[in-house]
Write an enzyme that holds these catalytic residues in place. Structure first.
Site, PDB file in Angstrom:
ATOM      1  N   CYS A   2     -44.628 -61.203  48.691  1.00  0.00           N
ATOM      2  CA  CYS A   2     -46.018 -61.120  48.941  1.00  0.00           C
ATOM      3  C   CYS A   2     -46.463 -61.274  50.339  1.00  0.00           C
ATOM      4  O   CYS A   2     -45.859 -61.453  51.148  1.00  0.00           O
ATOM      5  CB  CYS A   2     -47.006 -62.204  48.000  1.00  0.00           C
ATOM      6  SG  CYS A   2     -46.271 -61.908  46.398  1.00  0.00           S
ATOM      7  N   ARG A  27     -45.618 -55.361  51.812  1.00  0.00           N
ATOM      8  CA  ARG A  27     -44.782 -56.583  51.200  1.00  0.00           C
ATOM      9  C   ARG A  27     -45.348 -56.567  49.507  1.00  0.00           C
ATOM     10  O   ARG A  27     -44.689 -57.572  48.857  1.00  0.00           O
ATOM     11  CB  ARG A  27     -45.422 -57.895  51.888  1.00  0.00           C
ATOM     12  CG  ARG A  27     -45.036 -57.912  53.336  1.00  0.00           C
ATOM     13  CD  ARG A  27     -45.589 -59.526  53.945  1.00  0.00           C
ATOM     14  NE  ARG A  27     -44.578 -60.419  53.429  1.00  0.00           N
ATOM     15  CZ  ARG A  27     -43.424 -60.488  54.133  1.00  0.00           C
ATOM     16  NH1 ARG A  27     -43.013 -60.084  55.028  1.00  0.00           N
ATOM     17  NH2 ARG A  27     -42.930 -61.695  53.420  1.00  0.00           N
ATOM     18  N   TRP A  78     -46.813 -58.961  44.966  1.00  0.00           N
ATOM     19  CA  TRP A  78     -45.590 -58.131  44.360  1.00  0.00           C
ATOM     20  C   TRP A  78     -45.279 -59.074  43.112  1.00  0.00           C
ATOM     21  O   TRP A  78     -44.620 -60.210  43.393  1.00  0.00           O
ATOM     22  CB  TRP A  78     -44.418 -57.945  45.286  1.00  0.00           C
ATOM     23  CG  TRP A  78     -43.244 -57.071  44.883  1.00  0.00           C
ATOM     24  CD1 TRP A  78     -43.368 -55.708  44.891  1.00  0.00           C
ATOM     25  CD2 TRP A  78     -42.266 -57.202  43.955  1.00  0.00           C
ATOM     26  NE1 TRP A  78     -42.237 -55.060  44.308  1.00  0.00           N
ATOM     27  CE2 TRP A  78     -41.484 -56.227  43.733  1.00  0.00           C
ATOM     28  CE3 TRP A  78     -41.572 -58.634  43.753  1.00  0.00           C
ATOM     29  CZ2 TRP A  78     -40.280 -56.415  43.230  1.00  0.00           C
ATOM     30  CZ3 TRP A  78     -40.264 -58.685  43.106  1.00  0.00           C
ATOM     31  CH2 TRP A  78     -39.686 -57.302  42.757  1.00  0.00           C
ATOM     32  N   ASN A 104     -46.430 -67.223  49.045  1.00  0.00           N
ATOM     33  CA  ASN A 104     -45.468 -66.364  49.041  1.00  0.00           C
ATOM     34  C   ASN A 104     -43.920 -67.193  48.931  1.00  0.00           C
ATOM     35  O   ASN A 104     -43.837 -67.954  49.495  1.00  0.00           O
ATOM     36  CB  ASN A 104     -45.189 -65.513  50.294  1.00  0.00           C
ATOM     37  CG  ASN A 104     -44.156 -64.342  50.189  1.00  0.00           C
ATOM     38  OD1 ASN A 104     -43.834 -64.010  49.041  1.00  0.00           O
ATOM     39  ND2 ASN A 104     -43.556 -64.396  51.360  1.00  0.00           N
ATOM     40  N   GLY A 105     -43.348 -66.802  47.878  1.00  0.00           N
ATOM     41  CA  GLY A 105     -42.044 -67.254  47.519  1.00  0.00           C
ATOM     42  C   GLY A 105     -41.970 -67.761  45.990  1.00  0.00           C
ATOM     43  O   GLY A 105     -42.633 -66.906  45.242  1.00  0.00           O
ATOM     44  N   GLU A 477     -27.161 -42.702  51.773  1.00  0.00           N
ATOM     45  CA  GLU A 477     -28.601 -43.146  52.192  1.00  0.00           C
ATOM     46  C   GLU A 477     -29.421 -42.070  51.691  1.00  0.00           C
ATOM     47  O   GLU A 477     -30.615 -42.330  51.454  1.00  0.00           O
ATOM     48  CB  GLU A 477     -28.859 -43.072  53.845  1.00  0.00           C
ATOM     49  CG  GLU A 477     -29.987 -43.382  54.354  1.00  0.00           C
ATOM     50  CD  GLU A 477     -30.359 -44.920  54.114  1.00  0.00           C
ATOM     51  OE1 GLU A 477     -29.990 -45.482  53.314  1.00  0.00           O
ATOM     52  OE2 GLU A 477     -31.645 -44.811  54.275  1.00  0.00           O
ATOM     53  N   LYS A 481     -32.613 -42.679  49.360  1.00  0.00           N
ATOM     54  CA  LYS A 481     -34.159 -42.425  49.877  1.00  0.00           C
ATOM     55  C   LYS A 481     -34.598 -41.568  48.779  1.00  0.00           C
ATOM     56  O   LYS A 481     -35.802 -41.849  48.394  1.00  0.00           O
ATOM     57  CB  LYS A 481     -33.813 -41.773  51.130  1.00  0.00           C
ATOM     58  CG  LYS A 481     -34.872 -41.722  52.179  1.00  0.00           C
ATOM     59  CD  LYS A 481     -34.953 -42.948  52.981  1.00  0.00           C
ATOM     60  CE  LYS A 481     -34.183 -44.138  52.440  1.00  0.00           C
ATOM     61  NZ  LYS A 481     -34.208 -45.257  53.305  1.00  0.00           N
ATOM     62  N   GLU A 484     -35.424 -43.634  45.427  1.00  0.00           N
ATOM     63  CA  GLU A 484     -36.565 -44.768  45.625  1.00  0.00           C
ATOM     64  C   GLU A 484     -37.760 -43.843  45.763  1.00  0.00           C
ATOM     65  O   GLU A 484     -39.092 -44.633  45.236  1.00  0.00           O
ATOM     66  CB  GLU A 484     -36.008 -45.505  46.998  1.00  0.00           C
ATOM     67  CG  GLU A 484     -37.184 -45.603  47.997  1.00  0.00           C
ATOM     68  CD  GLU A 484     -36.645 -46.609  49.077  1.00  0.00           C
ATOM     69  OE1 GLU A 484     -35.873 -46.119  49.940  1.00  0.00           O
ATOM     70  OE2 GLU A 484     -36.799 -47.632  48.797  1.00  0.00           O
ATOM     71  N   HIS A 500     -13.253 -36.112  38.934  1.00  0.00           N
ATOM     72  CA  HIS A 500     -12.665 -37.007  38.345  1.00  0.00           C
ATOM     73  C   HIS A 500     -13.651 -37.660  37.224  1.00  0.00           C
ATOM     74  O   HIS A 500     -13.463 -38.694  36.726  1.00  0.00           O
ATOM     75  CB  HIS A 500     -12.033 -38.512  39.145  1.00  0.00           C
ATOM     76  CG  HIS A 500     -10.924 -37.827  39.924  1.00  0.00           C
ATOM     77  ND1 HIS A 500      -9.572 -37.504  39.260  1.00  0.00           N
ATOM     78  CD2 HIS A 500     -10.942 -37.530  41.246  1.00  0.00           C
ATOM     79  CE1 HIS A 500      -8.868 -37.151  40.302  1.00  0.00           C
ATOM     80  NE2 HIS A 500      -9.401 -37.103  41.380  1.00  0.00           N
ATOM     81  N   LYS A 591     -41.171 -53.810  50.518  1.00  0.00           N
ATOM     82  CA  LYS A 591     -40.220 -53.592  51.559  1.00  0.00           C
ATOM     83  C   LYS A 591     -39.427 -54.871  52.008  1.00  0.00           C
ATOM     84  O   LYS A 591     -38.206 -54.773  52.234  1.00  0.00           O
ATOM     85  CB  LYS A 591     -41.090 -53.201  52.774  1.00  0.00           C
ATOM     86  CG  LYS A 591     -40.249 -52.851  53.928  1.00  0.00           C
ATOM     87  CD  LYS A 591     -41.068 -52.044  54.955  1.00  0.00           C
ATOM     88  CE  LYS A 591     -40.152 -51.252  56.052  1.00  0.00           C
ATOM     89  NZ  LYS A 591     -39.533 -50.286  55.294  1.00  0.00           N
TER      90      LYS A 591
HETATM   91  O1  M6R Z   1     -34.886 -55.678  55.079  1.00  0.00           O
HETATM   92  P1  M6R Z   1     -33.570 -55.277  54.790  1.00  0.00           P
HETATM   93  O2  M6R Z   1     -33.069 -54.312  55.678  1.00  0.00           O
HETATM   94  O3  M6R Z   1     -32.631 -56.300  54.607  1.00  0.00           O
HETATM   95  O4  M6R Z   1     -33.985 -54.524  53.302  1.00  0.00           O
HETATM   96  C1  M6R Z   1     -32.834 -54.128  52.463  1.00  0.00           C
HETATM   97  C2  M6R Z   1     -33.140 -53.247  51.416  1.00  0.00           C
HETATM   98  O5  M6R Z   1     -34.092 -53.738  50.507  1.00  0.00           O
HETATM   99  C3  M6R Z   1     -33.934 -52.091  52.054  1.00  0.00           C
HETATM  100  O6  M6R Z   1     -33.080 -51.089  52.695  1.00  0.00           O
HETATM  101  C4  M6R Z   1     -34.390 -50.930  50.948  1.00  0.00           C
HETATM  102  O7  M6R Z   1     -32.997 -50.588  50.315  1.00  0.00           O
HETATM  103  C5  M6R Z   1     -35.033 -49.876  51.441  1.00  0.00           C
HETATM  104  N1  M6R Z   1     -36.444 -49.902  50.984  1.00  0.00           N
HETATM  105  C6  M6R Z   1     -34.391 -48.496  51.306  1.00  0.00           C
HETATM  106  O8  M6R Z   1     -35.069 -47.406  51.991  1.00  0.00           O
END
Ligand code: M6R
Length: 596
Positions: A2, A27, A78, A104-105, A477, A481, A484, A500, A591
């Protein structure tokens, strides 16, 4: 995950709280709320709303809180404990509604504390773990009459993680506390501000102080710092806020993701200006002053894990150091001995990495975009990627700068440890120096191609991403992307592995994104096997190769086809936009993932 903010200002508090929350919305964006008060008021004005921050902003506009309410706390949520609902939104209040808390936590012993407080007559109005804090502060305040002391007594009873801001109708102050959850505070003249991230404070203060575990900070006429025992502390060293307001604004772009994709050539050039002078002479590596080691393990999650995989290859291929990647949430300390751990995390707050590193005894190097984060505070050495704020939930520019930082470190380590010839390292350093221009060219080429393909591809229920060797981190990646932000299934597979099993999923029109890398014969063989079965092949390849995205360099560095990520990011974003998705705030995600 959060975002929390707080202020004590002479202007209406909402003038700071709402824009600051909007910058922290990355967040979490399930619900939001604020609690406001002023000296001499003995009431709190609390507003909470389910949904994006815009809903709270409308509520604030409708309720038009009194402009003298200059003290306030705010939260963007969140959800972890309890559904997304107005009663579960922060701020949470005590029984009398005079004390408000944003948190937050995670409070691990919340159930136990709730049961005790309820049996003592406290009435709860939410399912959320954080609410116990409001009641603990209420209980302590009744006996000590001081908000800061009440917060200190409350946090003594908590187990778990917290960044807290607490205010009360009776005391014209805000009290902050933190333990394993980020919080920064900054002041200008007589005004004080706090937030989960310095991005909240842009334009308000020139410096912030980062709270450390156990710090308790009182924002009153003056700011006072104490520890859990009540001992006075000198404020933590100031950290310059070197981001401009513009860095956090969307500007001419449709969304932050588009802005952040387009920033990659510039942020990469800036990073290389800083790192390249230490590559061929090995000084970048030597200056980290790390103890000797035999092997490297990278610990990371999500996009950072993919970047780590590209970087690990440079350490293996050029520095001849055994290097592997480990998903941080799967980490179990098995090997002792001379292992260097390189954690990669844009936020520096990812709980899976924080938790994994608790098991690590050897040296830790961190590659991050947040050099004052929790992970940075625990690392032996830190490389700052300096990408500026990344607000879109999907990692874009932070992925690219992580790869570049990892590659520069790998080359520098090879030079420092004498593992490669000087001329080879200089040649690779030269290739790295060309990356910003290549990214720029790939950006300009990819944008219209992705746009043109998006309408057709938006109809597809799922996608494959195929590559080999150094291309695989990028295929992975690309798949991450796209899934997500579009909510389509995506799978990344090495070309040779398709036959396979996975090839049975290929139907007429199944999109398969092929990233040229490794052995062209095997890759093209696999592409043609899939095309024969009806796959819609979309190739990312070198200029003049007939690829849909002709963006790759003819000869790739040991970090693989990095330019291709521009095509992958544009593709994901364009399909998301065609589907009407909010690519900056995809569903269910946040994020900075600060929960296990
Ligand atoms: O802050 P971080 O780089 O440790 O975060 C890791 C993942 O949560 C982050 O890379 C996530 O996979 C991204 N939203 C992907 O776009």
């Amino acid at each position: 995950m959060c975002g929390i903010v707080a202020c004590r200002t002479s202007a209406p508090a909402v003038e700071f709280l709402l824009p600051a929350l909007s910058r922290l919305e990355y967040r979490g964006y399930d619900s939001a709320g604020v609690a406001l008060t002023a000296r001499g008021r003995d009431a709190l004005h609390t507003m909470r709303a389910v949904g994006r921050l815009a809903v709270l902003e409308d509520m604030v506009a409708m309720e038009s809180p009194s402009p003298d309410l200059g003290i306030g706390i705010g939260h963007t949520r969140w959800a972890t404990h309890g559904a997304v609902s107005e009663p579960n939104a922060h701020p949470h209040r005590d029984c009398g509604g005079a004390i408000a808390v944003v948190h937050n936590g995670i409070i691990d012993n919340a159930d136990e504390l709730r049961a005790r407080l309820q049996s003592g007559g406290h009435r709860f109005s939410s399912e959320v773990d954080s609410e116990v804090i409001a009641h603990l502060v209420e209980e302590a305040y009744a006996s000590c009459g001081s908000l800061v002391e009440a917060v200190r007594r409350a946090v003594h009873q908590l187990r778990g993680t917290w960044a807290l801001a607490v205010t009360s109708a009776n005391s014209a102050e805000v009290v902050l506390a933190c333990y394993r959850s980020p919080l920064v505070v900054g002041s200008s003249e007589t005004e004080h501000f706090a937030g989960s991230d310095m991005i909240a404070m842009i334009g308000r203060v020139a410096h912030v102080h980062v709270l450390q575990d156990g710090d308790i900070v009182e924002l009153a006429d003056h700011v006072s710092w104490t520890d859990m025992k009540g001992n006075q502390l000198t404020p933590r060293s100031p950290v310059t806020v070197d981001w401009d307001a513009e860095d956090a604004e969307i500007g001419v772009y449709e969304d932050f993701m588009e802005k952040e994709i387009s920033e990659q050539p510039a942020v990469s050039a800036r990073l290389l200006d800083r790192l390249l002078p230490g590559v061929a002479n090995g000084l970048l590596w030597k200056n980290l002053a790390l103890p000797s080691f035999r092997s490297i393990r990278f610990l990371a999650c999500g996009s950072s894990l993919n970047a780590a995989a590209a970087a690990a290859r440079v350490f293996r291929d050029v520095a001849d150091i055994p290097a592997r990647t480990i998903i941080a949430s799967e980490f179990e300390e098995k090997v002792g001995g001379e292992v260097l751990t390189i954690a990669v995390s844009q936020s520096g707050e990812t709980a899976d990495i924080v938790s994994a590193l608790r098991q690590v005894h050897g040296p830790v190097l961190l590659i991050t975009n947040a050099p004052y984060s929790t992970l940075a505070r625990g690392a032996d050495a830190v490389i700052d990627c300096g990408s500026g704020p990344e607000i879109g939930v999907a990692a874009t520019k932070t992925f690219t700068t992580q790869v570049i930082a990892g590659a520069a470190l790998g080359l520098s380590a090879a030079a420092a440890l004498g593992r490669s010839s000087g001329s080879e390292i200089s040649q690779q350093a030269l290739a790295l120096a060309k990356v910003p221009d290549r990214l720029e060219a790939a950006h300009l080429t990819s944008f219209p191609v992705a746009h043109a393909l998006a309408g057709e591809l938006a109809q597809a229920p799922g996608f494959f991403f195929v590559s080999r060797g150094a291309g695989m981190p990028y295929a992975t990646e690309g798949a991450l992307k796209l899934k997500e932000i579009t909510y389509r299934w995506c799978d990344a597979i090495p070309a040779g592995e398709l036959k396979h099993g996975s090839i049975s999923l290929i139907e007429d029109g199944t999109p398969v994104v092929v990233i040229d890398s490794g052995s062209p014969v095997r890759l093209h063989g696999a592409a043609s096997e899939m095309a024969t079965r009806g796959a819609r092949i979309i190739r990312i390849g070198p200029e003049g190769s007939g690829a849909a995205f002709p963006v790759l360099a003819d000869v790739e560095g040991p970090w693989g086809p990095l330019e291709g990520v521009l095509a992958l990011q544009h593709l994901a974003r364009s399909v998301a936009v065609a589907l009407g998705r909010d690519c900056d705030k995809p569903r269910n995600l946040a994020k900075s993932v600060t929960v296990l």
